[in-house]
Design a protein around this motif. Structure first.
Motif, mmCIF file in Angstrom:
data_model
loop_
_atom_site.group_PDB
_atom_site.id
_atom_site.type_symbol
_atom_site.label_atom_id
_atom_site.label_comp_id
_atom_site.label_asym_id
_atom_site.label_seq_id
_atom_site.Cartn_x
_atom_site.Cartn_y
_atom_site.Cartn_z
ATOM 1 N N GLN A 32 0.828 -1.199 0.000
ATOM 2 C CA GLN A 32 0.000 0.000 0.000
ATOM 3 C C GLN A 32 0.866 1.254 0.000
ATOM 4 O OE1 GLN A 32 -2.259 -1.008 3.535
ATOM 5 N NE2 GLN A 32 -4.137 -1.268 2.314
ATOM 6 N N LEU A 33 1.943 1.240 0.768
ATOM 7 C CA LEU A 33 2.842 2.383 0.816
ATOM 8 C C LEU A 33 3.515 2.590 -0.541
ATOM 9 C CD1 LEU A 33 4.018 4.653 2.486
ATOM 10 C CD2 LEU A 33 5.785 3.079 3.277
ATOM 11 N N ASN A 34 3.944 1.511 -1.173
ATOM 12 C CA ASN A 34 4.545 1.622 -2.508
ATOM 13 C C ASN A 34 3.550 2.190 -3.504
ATOM 14 O OD1 ASN A 34 7.120 0.722 -1.867
ATOM 15 N ND2 ASN A 34 6.600 -1.425 -2.201
ATOM 16 N N HIS A 35 2.300 1.756 -3.414
ATOM 17 C CA HIS A 35 1.258 2.285 -4.300
ATOM 18 C C HIS A 35 1.045 3.779 -4.037
ATOM 19 C CE1 HIS A 35 -2.202 2.203 -6.918
ATOM 20 N NE2 HIS A 35 -2.955 2.724 -5.960
ATOM 21 N N ALA A 36 1.001 4.157 -2.770
ATOM 22 C CA ALA A 36 0.835 5.571 -2.406
ATOM 23 C C ALA A 36 2.001 6.402 -2.941
ATOM 24 C CB ALA A 36 0.715 5.722 -0.891
ATOM 25 N N ILE A 37 3.203 5.880 -2.831
ATOM 26 C CA ILE A 37 4.385 6.595 -3.318
ATOM 27 C C ILE A 37 4.318 6.772 -4.830
ATOM 28 C CG2 ILE A 37 6.903 6.404 -3.646
ATOM 29 C CD1 ILE A 37 6.911 5.067 -0.788
ATOM 30 N N GLU A 38 3.923 5.741 -5.539
ATOM 31 C CA GLU A 38 3.792 5.834 -7.000
ATOM 32 C C GLU A 38 2.740 6.867 -7.389
ATOM 33 O OE1 GLU A 38 5.741 4.614 -9.458
ATOM 34 O OE2 GLU A 38 6.969 3.973 -7.752
ATOM 35 N N LEU A 39 1.628 6.882 -6.682
ATOM 36 C CA LEU A 39 0.589 7.876 -6.951
ATOM 37 C C LEU A 39 1.103 9.287 -6.679
ATOM 38 C CD1 LEU A 39 -2.539 6.097 -5.431
ATOM 39 C CD2 LEU A 39 -2.094 6.541 -7.861
ATOM 40 N N PHE A 40 1.834 9.451 -5.587
ATOM 41 C CA PHE A 40 2.408 10.749 -5.234
ATOM 42 C C PHE A 40 3.356 11.219 -6.337
ATOM 43 C CE2 PHE A 40 5.605 13.381 -3.040
ATOM 44 C CZ PHE A 40 4.786 14.319 -2.435
ATOM 45 N N LYS A 41 4.224 10.335 -6.819
ATOM 46 C CA LYS A 41 5.160 10.699 -7.891
ATOM 47 C C LYS A 41 4.411 11.070 -9.165
ATOM 48 C CE LYS A 41 7.815 7.026 -7.770
ATOM 49 N NZ LYS A 41 8.905 6.050 -7.918
ATOM 50 N N ASP A 42 3.385 10.306 -9.507
ATOM 51 C CA ASP A 42 2.591 10.613 -10.704
ATOM 52 C C ASP A 42 1.956 11.993 -10.602
ATOM 53 O OD1 ASP A 42 3.223 8.170 -11.799
ATOM 54 O OD2 ASP A 42 1.256 7.264 -11.435
ATOM 55 N N ILE A 43 1.401 12.293 -9.448
ATOM 56 C CA ILE A 43 0.768 13.601 -9.253
ATOM 57 C C ILE A 43 1.806 14.715 -9.337
ATOM 58 C CG2 ILE A 43 -0.428 15.075 -7.581
ATOM 59 C CD1 ILE A 43 -1.926 12.464 -6.712
ATOM 60 N N MET A 44 2.967 14.492 -8.716
ATOM 61 C CA MET A 44 4.029 15.501 -8.764
ATOM 62 C C MET A 44 4.470 15.769 -10.206
ATOM 63 S SD MET A 44 4.828 16.636 -5.726
ATOM 64 C CE MET A 44 6.449 17.294 -6.026
ATOM 65 N N ILE A 45 4.634 14.718 -10.983
ATOM 66 C CA ILE A 45 5.138 14.876 -12.354
ATOM 67 C C ILE A 45 4.040 15.345 -13.296
ATOM 68 C CG2 ILE A 45 6.090 13.642 -14.347
ATOM 69 C CD1 ILE A 45 7.477 11.781 -12.259
ATOM 70 N N TYR A 46 2.985 14.556 -13.402
ATOM 71 C CA TYR A 46 1.969 14.824 -14.411
ATOM 72 C C TYR A 46 0.949 15.860 -13.971
ATOM 73 C CZ TYR A 46 4.136 10.644 -16.223
ATOM 74 O OH TYR A 46 5.057 9.738 -16.672
ATOM 75 N N GLY A 47 0.664 15.916 -12.682
ATOM 76 C CA GLY A 47 -0.288 16.904 -12.181
ATOM 77 C C GLY A 47 0.216 18.315 -12.366
ATOM 78 N N THR A 48 1.480 18.524 -12.042
ATOM 79 C CA THR A 48 2.080 19.852 -12.201
ATOM 80 C C THR A 48 2.041 20.265 -13.666
ATOM 81 O OG1 THR A 48 3.528 19.466 -10.314
ATOM 82 C CG2 THR A 48 4.164 21.224 -11.834
ATOM 83 N N GLU A 49 2.460 19.352 -14.537
ATOM 84 C CA GLU A 49 2.463 19.655 -15.969
ATOM 85 C C GLU A 49 1.045 19.985 -16.457
ATOM 86 O OE1 GLU A 49 4.087 17.589 -20.044
ATOM 87 O OE2 GLU A 49 2.978 16.329 -18.638
ATOM 88 N N ARG A 50 0.068 19.178 -16.063
ATOM 89 C CA ARG A 50 -1.311 19.398 -16.518
ATOM 90 C C ARG A 50 -1.839 20.743 -16.047
ATOM 91 N NH1 ARG A 50 -6.959 16.634 -14.797
ATOM 92 N NH2 ARG A 50 -8.196 17.850 -16.244
ATOM 93 N N VAL A 51 -1.600 21.055 -14.800
ATOM 94 C CA VAL A 51 -2.100 22.312 -14.249
ATOM 95 C C VAL A 51 -1.460 23.489 -14.977
ATOM 96 C CG1 VAL A 51 -2.091 23.795 -12.199
ATOM 97 C CG2 VAL A 51 -2.759 21.395 -11.999
#
Length: 159
Positions: A13-32
């Motif tokens: 679960q922690l690994n999944h949370a970390i992957e989601l966090f990284k995705d948001i940091m990378i792709y979320g910032t770009e999208r916004v």
């Protein structure tokens, strides 16, 4: 007593949370950044805005620390500082601690740019999330991110 399968589940679960966090940091910032239709995002690069955000949060920062926080070489920071300085958005002063050192701070105009970009980002993200999140989810989001901020700040202070 925690069983092995419970530890494995928590790790997964922690690994999944970390992957989601990284995705948001990378792709979320770009999208916004790409989807905000505001003059400030056409005038300044995302790297310049990010640098000004860091300076705004720290009030004064060295070029080396800026390079570290942005994950780039000092020469890239130096170029950004020169450009922002020539536009009157940042000022470079000698360090009180080191005669060779410099500190970077925002001018009033630079802080206005940061405020404008913050407002545009907040408005945009609020528009994205307002219809998707319930009040309880927002409260949980805040609780988790406050905890993450505390943890990350502690790690930053150790560096």
């Amino acid at each position: 007593m925690i069983r092995k399968w419970e530890v494995a589940k928590i790790d997964s679960q922690l690994n999944h949370a970390i992957e989601l966090f990284k995705d948001i940091m990378i792709y979320g910032t770009e999208r916004v950044i790409k989807s905000i239709d505001h003059e400030v995002f056409q005038t300044y690069s995302s790297e310049q805005l990010h640098m000004m955000q860091i300076i705004s949060k720290t009030e004064q920062v060295s070029p080396g620390r800026l390079a570290s926080l942005q994950g780039v070489h000092k020469s890239a920071v130096s170029n950004r500082i020169k450009k922002l300085s020539s536009q009157g958005l940042v000022k470079v002063t000698g360090s009180n601690l080191d005669q060779r050192g410099k500190t970077i701070s925002l001018t009033r105009e630079g802080q206005e740019i940061v405020n404008t970009s913050n407002e545009a980002i907040s408005t945009h993200i609020e528009g994205l999330l307002a219809q998707e999140l319930e009040s309880e989810e927002i409260e949980e989001f805040i609780r988790i991110f406050e905890k993450l901020k505390t943890i990350m700040k502690v790690e930053e202070d150790k560096a």
